[in-house]
Design an enzyme around this catalytic site. Sequence first.
Site, short mmCIF file in Angstrom:
data_model
loop_
_atom_site.label_atom_id
_atom_site.label_comp_id
_atom_site.label_asym_id
_atom_site.label_seq_id
_atom_site.Cartn_x
_atom_site.Cartn_y
_atom_site.Cartn_z
N LYS A 1 58.00 -11.22 -29.25
CA LYS A 1 57.42 -10.34 -28.72
C LYS A 1 55.43 -10.94 -28.95
CE LYS A 1 54.62 -8.56 -26.24
NZ LYS A 1 53.37 -8.08 -25.71
N GLU B 1 54.21 -0.50 -39.23
CA GLU B 1 53.36 -0.54 -40.18
C GLU B 1 52.33 -0.66 -39.15
OE1 GLU B 1 49.97 -1.97 -41.16
OE2 GLU B 1 50.86 -3.91 -41.01
N CYS C 1 44.76 -4.93 -41.55
CA CYS C 1 45.31 -3.65 -41.56
C CYS C 1 44.97 -2.88 -43.16
CB CYS C 1 47.08 -3.32 -41.49
SG CYS C 1 48.26 -4.82 -42.44
N GLU D 1 39.71 4.81 -36.53
CA GLU D 1 40.23 3.17 -37.50
C GLU D 1 38.74 2.61 -36.81
OE1 GLU D 1 43.36 0.03 -38.49
OE2 GLU D 1 43.63 1.54 -36.56
#
Length: 470
Positions: free
Chosen positions: A172, A248, A282, A374
Amino acid sequence: MRHYVGGEFDASGVPFPLVDPARGTVVGEAPAAPRELVDRAVGAAREALGPWASWSPAERSRLLHRIADGIEGRFEEFVTAECADTGKPRELASTVDIPRAIANFRSYADLLAGRGERSWHTTTPDGRGALNYTVHKPLGVVAVISPWNLPLLLLTWKVAPALATGNTVIAKPSELTPGTACLLAEVMADADVPAGVFNLVHGGGADGAGQWLTEHPGVDAIAFTGESRTGGTIMRAAAARLAPVSFELGGKNAGLVFADADLDQAVAGTLRSSFTHSGQVCLCTERVYVERPVFDAFAEALAAGARALSGYGPMVSAAHRDKVVSYLDKAAADGDVLAGGGTPRFSDERDGGFWVEPTVLAGLPEDHPVVREEIFGPVVHLAPFDTEVEAVSLANTGPYGLAATVWTGDVSRAHRVAPALDVGIAWVNTWNLRDLRTPFGGVKASGIGREGGDHSLDFFSEPMNVCVKL
């Protein structure tokens, strides 16, 4: 754009628009999978599992190489689709994203071939009068949910080892970036991957294909890359049936620059680590701590470098652009903007896109949202430190622990500082230098488990002990 379920392409579902991030225009549409199609994908994967798991490692290895050949043969199509979805510069997609997707399949094919062809030998001590050995069995039906920033790279990073170990997969991709996943499904079909071994469904997360997959009782394991909050939601869904997960997640990565570092090298490396793909990676550095004697020189050089950057890409969506800009507004109110800090104007069609200037900030306290949260954009904050202990403490502050960089000319300091950082990956005098065999992942809110080489093969397979009485 189409789904791919049980070896057949399918366009069922309500279409949703696909937007070019560089210009802000609608360029296509993709169908959102209805729940019954997700159920059918799980059923197809379950039906294909037994026959696929019976393939030998050498046979699966050859098939993974055929998949890599298929991506290679349509290289320019993949590059074009990746750029259209994400807005990233063509140079980045053609030198990083698509080559790495090919390498993902080839590296696991080679690793699998090595595992499958080695002879096996053990000794049998007299003690208990038994022979014990371990076999590795696939987990079963695996849901792979991948993000929008590196769509093909991160999808294949999970699909390749999952298939290598005999699992069947339902992928997905992000609803923002489905293009290269669709091309991958075509490659799978052309490579004669057995029906049901690889399935693809499109749609959103909450109340969509993502949620239905993670909650599905027929899904045996979940591999996910994305933001930490979504990881928590998926973990709660998986916990209800004790399904294993590999995550992750987010990061607020730190860089440490010591006074004995090669300053030019540290500046160039930090420009790359902060602004690659406009900070939408990331592993990107969002906060840099610089030893006080060189702080001013480093800050001046980094700001000049940021102002000189060209060829960077947009944010992936209007919503993400607005999120990043909201942090810039907070920073401007409370700290110093050394470079950037706004949205650029091009006086052409790009003015409709979702652009943010490469931005260097300073002067914010450590508890400020810009320093703690973040952002996932082209934004980096600088702060000074005085001692090595203080530098490590600053780097380790906060909920995340994915990656860090250390810039120093002292090899002893490098070996002291790097292992002291609460991260899964620490680079010394470089950034994002990857060996695909090494463990990849984070600690704290940055993830669960490790990917790469044997670490991925170990996650996607279940070790089983066999004991034979002698």
